[in-house]
Design a protein around this motif. Structure first.
Motif: not given
Length: 158
Positions: A130-143, A57-71
């Motif tokens: 935990f990506p933090a690219p310069e001048n770009d959106f943070t996109v989490f890539d999970l496998t 299972v692979k997915f990337k997420s760009a906009k998310f709820d930072p709360a630890l109880g969700a998503g």
């Protein structure tokens, strides 16, 4: 049989009955290893068997709820805890227990009224980026990897 076209932006990914976030690419890939049998007296394959099935299972997420109880935050908190029972933590727990998730992907064809639901069960995630690219959106890539997959037609999406 009616044929439909599918567009990657028509669908949602749920993990343990909670929507993850704004997604940028979802993939569920079932793979198996195969053993082929050949005989000395023939160049043709005599039999084949499969073993060692994996559900990737692979997915990337760009906009998310930072709360630890969700998503996405829930995935991170439970993987750090090593426990899928709901005990979320903000630090890495010293345990070899593994948090397992159920991942549901809903897709819908053009002109179709029902969704196709693909469920991967007992999915574990190998790493927490935990990506933090310069001048770009943070996109989490999970496998992650599961042990089974079900495909079914359903009239609704949660």
């Amino acid at each position: 049989m009616t044929e439909y076209t599918y567009f990657g932006n028509r669908g949602k990914l749920y993990i343990d009955n909670g929507a993850v976030a704004v997604l940028k690419g979802v993939e569920i890939n079932v793979t198996m290893e195969y053993a082929e049998l050949y005989a000395q007296s023939s160049i043709l394959r005599q039999d084949v068997a499969k073993h060692t099935a994996k559900v990737e299972v692979k997915f990337k997420s760009a906009k998310f709820d930072p709360a630890l109880g969700a998503g996405l935050g829930k995935i991170y908190g439970l993987v750090l805890a090593g426990d899928e029972s709901g005990d979320i933590t903000t630090t890495l727990t010293d345990t070899n227990d593994v948090a397992l998730f159920e991942v549901e992907l809903f897709i819908k064809g053009t002109g179709e009224t029902n969704y196709t639901k693909i469920t991967a069960t007992n999915v574990y995630f190998e790493g927490l980026p935990f990506p933090a690219p310069e001048n770009d959106f943070t996109v989490f890539d999970l496998t992650g990897y599961g042990d089974d997959v079900r495909i079914e037609e359903t009239a609704t999406m949660p």
